[in-house]
Write an enzyme that holds these catalytic residues in place. Structure first.
Site, PDB file in Angstrom:
ATOM      1  N   HIS A 130       6.341   4.530 -12.756  1.00 12.57           N
ATOM      2  CA  HIS A 130       6.156   5.761 -12.146  1.00 12.57           C
ATOM      3  C   HIS A 130       4.880   5.168 -12.027  1.00 12.57           C
ATOM      4  CE1 HIS A 130       2.941   9.438 -11.998  1.00 12.57           C
ATOM      5  NE2 HIS A 130       3.872   9.036 -10.171  1.00 12.57           N
ATOM      6  N   SER A 131       4.386   5.585 -10.342  1.00 10.67           N
ATOM      7  CA  SER A 131       3.762   4.722  -9.135  1.00 10.67           C
ATOM      8  C   SER A 131       3.141   3.573  -9.553  1.00 10.67           C
ATOM      9  CB  SER A 131       2.435   6.052  -9.429  1.00 10.67           C
ATOM     10  OG  SER A 131       1.196   5.483  -8.668  1.00 10.67           O
TER      11      SER A 131
END
Length: 329
Positions: A130-131
């Site tokens: 994620h991210s």
């Protein structure tokens, strides 16, 4: 422009989204978990394992200033099909901080991934990210294409394209703050009640992390104050707040993403402001053109959609794992 492209993709496919409700419990007691520490030269990398410790797990990587707890709602669902090892990046969660006088560098994260692969002697590495973790994993997957069997990214792939003048104008202030934080490493940060610190995390992400999810992240992201046992402070390294995210030329990123050859699942949260700029959209189009095993899905939710509403991303991930027979190794 990017928002218009996003809307065209959504409505041209006539996607109908279900009402966002929690159908899965965040209770992880039914799934076997284990805390481990991975030695590094400056201390250790903390990690949490869900599922069978005798099989090669999926390596789960969190976003900037978050921690391995970002996978607490989703990992129990996936681990019924494949074990998950979620790490705290250095300076985050329960992992050691880098030594005094040193700062964090975004391109060091792919090296951390390589270190973990070599430490565990994995022949291949599987990535759920994620991210910031997704950006790091994309870089690793492109640099070491033969070492990655699949890559799942949530809401980020490449670093967003920002105005260079804004970067340059902010650099003097950021560098001063970096030097100031180096002098405060042994000081206890400001402390708050649990509700106060959860609200700060919630608002600090522009409400991307819900209040409920903030409490999940605080399990690894806060420590009890020594000055007031009724209060807590953010335990992550304060130097992380002033990480220098260096812009990269388009030709460099374009050359990089063309090297992504493994099966790739990208899940984009439509209520997130990230990865909506024209540059990000163009890079995804290049990936789609060069990688026939790349697929992209849009889901309703904020940047932390996997944390707030895991039921929206889990079916997509499970279908992807089953499609390529990665659900059990």
């Amino acid at each position: 422009m990017a928002k218009r492209i996003l809307n065209q993709l959504l409505f041209s496919n006539k996607i109908k989204f279900p009402i966002t409700t929690r159908r899965f419990s965040h209770n992880t007691n039914q799934v076997q978990t284990k805390e481990i520490q991975i030695p590094v030269q400056w201390g250790h990398i903390a990690a949490k394992l869900w599922g069978n410790e005798n099989e090669r797990p999926i390596l789960a990587l969190h976003g900037w200033q978050d921690n391995a707890g970002t996978w607490d709602p989703l990992a129990p669902l996936i681990s019924k099909h494949r074990s998950i090892l979620a790490i705290d990046f250095p300076g985050h969660g329960c992992s050691s901080w880098v030594p005094p006088g040193i700062h964090y560098y975004a391109w060091d994260l792919p090296r951390i991934i390589l270190y973990l692969k070599e430490y565990f002697k994995w022949e291949k590495i599987s990535l759920l990210c994620h991210s910031m973790g997704a950006i790091a994993a994309l870089r690793f997957s492109c640099l070491f294409p033969d070492d990655v069997d699949f890559f799942i990214a949530i809401d980020s792939l490449v670093a967003d394209d920002y105005d260079l003048n804004i970067f340059i104008d902010k650099y003097p202030s950021v560098l001063r703050k970096i030097n100031l934080q180096q002098t405060r490493l042994n000081e206890e940060p400001p402390s708050y009640t649990l509700e106060e610190i959860a609200k700060i995390w919630h608002l600090g992400t522009r409400k991307s992390v819900t209040m409920e999810s903030a409490h999940i992240l605080l399990k690894r992201g806060a420590k009890q104050s020594k000055k007031d046992p009724n209060k807590y402070y953010f335990s992550r390294d304060s130097r992380l707040k002033y990480t220098l995210f260096t812009p990269e030329k388009k030709i460099f990123v374009e050359t990089l993403v063309k090297k992504l050859i493994c099966p790739t699942l990208y899940i984009k949260a439509i209520d997130s402001p990230f990865s909506c700029d024209e540059f990000s959209v163009e890079m995804r189009e290049i990936i789609a053109k060069n990688n026939e095993k790349y697929e992209c899905h849009f889901v309703p939710g904020t940047h932390h959609v996997h944390l707030n509403t895991p039921e929206l991303v889990f079916p997509l991930i499970l279908n992807f794992l089953q499609k390529y027979n990665f659900h059990s190794i």
